[in-house]
Motif scaffolding. Structure first.
Motif, PDB file in Angstrom:
ATOM      1  N   VAL A 128       0.858  -1.188   0.000  1.00  0.00           N
ATOM      2  CA  VAL A 128       0.000   0.000   0.000  1.00  0.00           C
ATOM      3  C   VAL A 128       0.896   1.241   0.000  1.00  0.00           C
ATOM      4  CG1 VAL A 128      -1.757   1.321   1.236  1.00  0.00           C
ATOM      5  CG2 VAL A 128      -1.832  -1.181   1.269  1.00  0.00           C
ATOM      6  N   ALA A 129       0.757   2.079  -1.038  1.00  0.00           N
ATOM      7  CA  ALA A 129       1.417   3.388  -1.031  1.00  0.00           C
ATOM      8  C   ALA A 129       0.387   4.415  -0.593  1.00  0.00           C
ATOM      9  CB  ALA A 129       1.946   3.722  -2.424  1.00  0.00           C
ATOM     10  N   GLN A 130       0.802   5.412   0.174  1.00  0.00           N
ATOM     11  CA  GLN A 130      -0.176   6.376   0.663  1.00  0.00           C
ATOM     12  C   GLN A 130       0.403   7.765   0.840  1.00  0.00           C
ATOM     13  OE1 GLN A 130      -0.962   4.304   4.600  1.00  0.00           O
ATOM     14  NE2 GLN A 130      -0.832   6.419   5.331  1.00  0.00           N
ATOM     15  N   MET A 162      -1.848  -2.444  -3.989  1.00  0.00           N
ATOM     16  CA  MET A 162      -1.407  -3.414  -5.002  1.00  0.00           C
ATOM     17  C   MET A 162      -1.361  -4.817  -4.407  1.00  0.00           C
ATOM     18  SD  MET A 162       2.054  -3.405  -7.331  1.00  0.00           S
ATOM     19  CE  MET A 162       3.115  -4.185  -6.108  1.00  0.00           C
ATOM     20  N   THR A 163      -2.231  -5.672  -4.894  1.00  0.00           N
ATOM     21  CA  THR A 163      -2.201  -7.078  -4.474  1.00  0.00           C
ATOM     22  C   THR A 163      -1.300  -7.860  -5.416  1.00  0.00           C
ATOM     23  OG1 THR A 163      -4.178  -7.517  -5.791  1.00  0.00           O
ATOM     24  CG2 THR A 163      -4.507  -7.018  -3.467  1.00  0.00           C
ATOM     25  N   MET A 164      -0.698  -8.917  -4.907  1.00  0.00           N
ATOM     26  CA  MET A 164       0.249  -9.702  -5.702  1.00  0.00           C
ATOM     27  C   MET A 164      -0.490 -10.805  -6.466  1.00  0.00           C
ATOM     28  SD  MET A 164       3.159  -8.288  -5.404  1.00  0.00           S
ATOM     29  CE  MET A 164       4.325  -9.538  -5.953  1.00  0.00           C
ATOM     30  N   SER A 165      -0.827 -10.489  -7.703  1.00  0.00           N
ATOM     31  CA  SER A 165      -1.462 -11.478  -8.573  1.00  0.00           C
ATOM     32  C   SER A 165      -0.402 -12.450  -9.100  1.00  0.00           C
ATOM     33  CB  SER A 165      -2.142 -10.776  -9.744  1.00  0.00           C
ATOM     34  OG  SER A 165      -1.161 -10.115 -10.537  1.00  0.00           O
ATOM     35  N   ARG A 166      -0.875 -13.469  -9.822  1.00  0.00           N
ATOM     36  CA  ARG A 166       0.071 -14.438 -10.396  1.00  0.00           C
ATOM     37  C   ARG A 166       1.016 -13.747 -11.367  1.00  0.00           C
ATOM     38  NH1 ARG A 166      -2.280 -19.834 -13.032  1.00  0.00           N
ATOM     39  NH2 ARG A 166      -2.781 -20.121 -10.820  1.00  0.00           N
ATOM     40  N   GLY A 167       0.484 -12.815 -12.171  1.00  0.00           N
ATOM     41  CA  GLY A 167       1.327 -12.112 -13.131  1.00  0.00           C
ATOM     42  C   GLY A 167       2.394 -11.272 -12.452  1.00  0.00           C
ATOM     43  N   LEU A 168       2.026 -10.586 -11.386  1.00  0.00           N
ATOM     44  CA  LEU A 168       3.003  -9.759 -10.677  1.00  0.00           C
ATOM     45  C   LEU A 168       4.045 -10.621  -9.972  1.00  0.00           C
ATOM     46  CD1 LEU A 168       0.738  -6.951  -9.151  1.00  0.00           C
ATOM     47  CD2 LEU A 168       2.423  -6.716 -10.978  1.00  0.00           C
ATOM     48  N   ARG A 169       3.632 -11.787  -9.495  1.00  0.00           N
ATOM     49  CA  ARG A 169       4.614 -12.690  -8.864  1.00  0.00           C
ATOM     50  C   ARG A 169       5.632 -13.186  -9.888  1.00  0.00           C
ATOM     51  NH1 ARG A 169       3.146 -13.632  -3.701  1.00  0.00           N
ATOM     52  NH2 ARG A 169       0.936 -13.426  -3.158  1.00  0.00           N
ATOM     53  N   GLU A 170       5.170 -13.476 -11.082  1.00  0.00           N
ATOM     54  CA  GLU A 170       6.091 -13.918 -12.132  1.00  0.00           C
ATOM     55  C   GLU A 170       7.068 -12.812 -12.505  1.00  0.00           C
ATOM     56  OE1 GLU A 170       3.648 -15.222 -15.327  1.00  0.00           O
ATOM     57  OE2 GLU A 170       3.031 -17.103 -14.337  1.00  0.00           O
TER      58      GLU A 170
END
Length: 568
Positions: free
Chosen positions: A453-455, A510-518
């Motif tokens: 989380v950026a704030q 920002m949640t860590m989706s599969r694409g972002l994990r890759e």
């Protein structure tokens, strides 16, 4: 008067003001705190204060007064301001209304506060008859009766007539007896108390006391901006600093080295903590006092400014049994508040929660809080290693500053712990590249990171005076504004002619989706990570702030200054 055994909760249930589920949640939130049930119910939004006060009035069989009823106007020519001095009235939130022989009628927000009743009885020699009212109405009545900053202005004016306490700060040999005596004199004590009290009244987060060649400068930081107030006489500088040091139990003789300390005080029935830092300057010591008024409100995620979708994503992540959750942003952007709001939500007797911070700013009952002490080797990394031998469920690290701390955080989350921490980055994707840059293996980060989380904190427009206007076509095009009207600051007495009152958060979740994990495993750049996150629905800091501009919560100028200038 009704018996104290008549529980307010049962009364509110019978009145239909709360339901059993809300009452249960409020009782859980109240557990381990010093708050009254009524305060908790109001802060959670389950009941409105006027409704609660009316119910309390019925329960206790005492009058209910509002500012429009005329009952909150103290009788004149009865010497009430001398009978109950301003400091006492504000400390206990009690306004004397009238006196008849040895009976004193007092308006208050908590007629069940027996300590307040007893102290007023001893002070005045009168039997106290309470009238109940709401906090906002009482605070307004107190300000009208006693005045707000008039006492401070008077004390500052009087400081220029005080010559007996003058101390030459250039003396090679400091007269400590004289300095301590000056600091303990009534005018100096009163002046320091009033400076602090006015800062609290003005909702300041910090007080800066700065010496210069010819004068002292005193500034309050309110909603993130510094405002200067009228300064006292220069010759009182040493005595003022010494008075603050005495409160903190610091060494008044040490003027060459920085010192840190703290103290607490009661105001309006609340305990307020202060963190004090001194540094030597060429014209004397500068002091900054951080005001930690944390007991005033519950740390509630729903009150911080998240929109519904962001709040759902955040709550889902913090209720997971393990993972790494990072809050990013510059200093003063509210990261610690967000962390503690999250801890408050997941706090449970079934969880072992430990924090290590520098410094500990919030006190949260039920959480094991540790203050770092680098001088004896208690660093973030050392504390973290010790936590892992303490059977933890949840760990919070004040800040990731080095590779060792980062690696231990990742290892802790990898072995089944929920880990919270902060980083200084401009946006959420950059947090991943920052951790990789300082030495965390990308594949480990990909496996453990669950949310970033950026704030930022933006000043809220004063709802009493904000004005609508039609933005220019060029502004509409540049900022993609489709609303016919948006709002800007104006200024009124309620906000001190500033146009803003309070602050609200802008977030990038920002949640860590599969694409972002890759992409993380491949150590992709922050630019590529952000592009991928936006395609998956990430609302950027700017877009989130623009939504609040459209809703009339803040101004376009404030958004541009806070988000764009910070590089987000």
């Amino acid at each position: 008067m009704a018996k104290l055994g008549d529980k307010l909760g049962n009364l509110l249930l019978k009145a239909g003001l709360v339901n059993p589920e809300q009452l249960t949640k409020a009782l859980e939130a109240q557990r381990g705190t010093t708050k009254r049930l009524g305060e908790v119910l109001i802060e959670l939004g389950f009941v409105k204060e006027p409704d609660l006060v009316m119910a309390l009035s019925r329960q206790l069989g005492i009058p209910y007064a509002t500012k429009n009823s005329g009952l909150l106007q103290p009788r004149k020519d009865e010497g009430l301001e001398k009978l109950v001095p301003s400091e006492v009235a504000r400390q206990y939130l009690a306004l004397p209304l009238s006196r008849h022989l040895n009976s004193l009628t007092v308006a208050c927000v908590n007629p069940l506060d027996l300590l307040m009743i007893d102290n007023l009885t001893r002070l005045t020699g009168c039997e106290i008859y309470p009238v109940v009212t709401t906090r906002p109405d009482l605070e307004e009545a107190l300000a009208l009766f006693y005045g707000t900053d008039s006492m401070l202005n008077k004390a500052i004016g009087e400081s220029y007539q005080i010559i007996e306490t003058e101390i030459d700060e250039g003396d090679e040999v400091l007269n400590l007896d004289r300095l301590k005596e000056a600091a303990q004199e009534a005018p100096v004590i009163r002046l320091v108390d009033l400076i602090i009290r006015q800062a609290i009244t003005d909702r300041a987060s910090d007080i800066h006391i700065e010496p210069f060649r010819e004068n002292i400068r005193i500034r309050y930081r309110i909603d993130g901006v510094l405002y200067e107030i009228a300064p006292p006489a220069k010759q009182l500088h040493a005595a003022i600093i010494s008075r603050i040091k005495i409160l903190c139990k610091l060494d008044i003789a040490e003027k060459r080295l920085p010192q840190d300390g703290g103290f607490s005080m009661m105001m309006e029935g609340q305990t307020i903590d202060f963190r004090v830092s001194t540094i030597p300057t060429i014209y004397g010591e500068k002091v900054v006092i951080r005001i930690l008024k944390k007991s005033a409100t519950l740390l509630n995620l729903g009150h911080l400014g998240f929109d519904a979708r962001e709040l759902e994503l955040f709550r889902r992540a913090i209720h997971e049994p393990h993972g790494l959750i990072l809050i990013t942003g510059p200093t003063g952007s509210g990261k610690t508040t967000t962390l503690y709001a999250a801890l408050s939500e997941i706090l449970s007797p079934k969880r072992n929660i430990s924090t290590i911070e520098d410094p500990v700013e919030y006190r949260l009952e039920g959480v094991n809080q540790v203050q770092t002490k680098s001088g004896i080797g208690l660093t973030f990394a050392a504390g973290l290693r010790a936590f892992l031998r303490q059977d933890p469920d949840v760990i919070m690290v004040g800040e990731i500053r080095d590779a060792e701390t980062a690696q231990i955080c990742v290892q802790a989350s990898l072995t089944g712990h929920l880990v919270f921490s902060t980083l200084h980055t401009n946006d959420a994707p950059t947090a991943i590249t920052r951790l990789i840059d300082i030495g965390v293996a990308p594949y480990l980060l990909s496996s453990t990171m669950s949310l970033v989380v950026a704030q930022r904190l933006m000043r809220k427009l004063c709802q009493a005076c904000k004005e609508s206007y039609e933005p220019l076509p060029a502004v509409r095009e540049q900022f993609q504004i489709t609303e016919p009207l948006i709002y800007r600051a104006k200024g009124c007495d309620q906000c001190g002619q500033v146009g803003y009152q309070g602050r609200i958060g802008a977030y990038e979740v920002m949640t860590m989706s599969r694409g972002l994990r890759e992409l993380t495993t491949k150590a992709a750049s922050a630019h590529l990570l952000k592009e991928a996150a936006v395609k998956e629905g990430l609302v950027t800091l700017w877009e989130g702030g623009l939504t609040k501009v459209r809703a009339g919560l803040t101004s376009l100028e404030e958004l541009e200054g806070v988000v764009m200038e910070s590089g987000a």
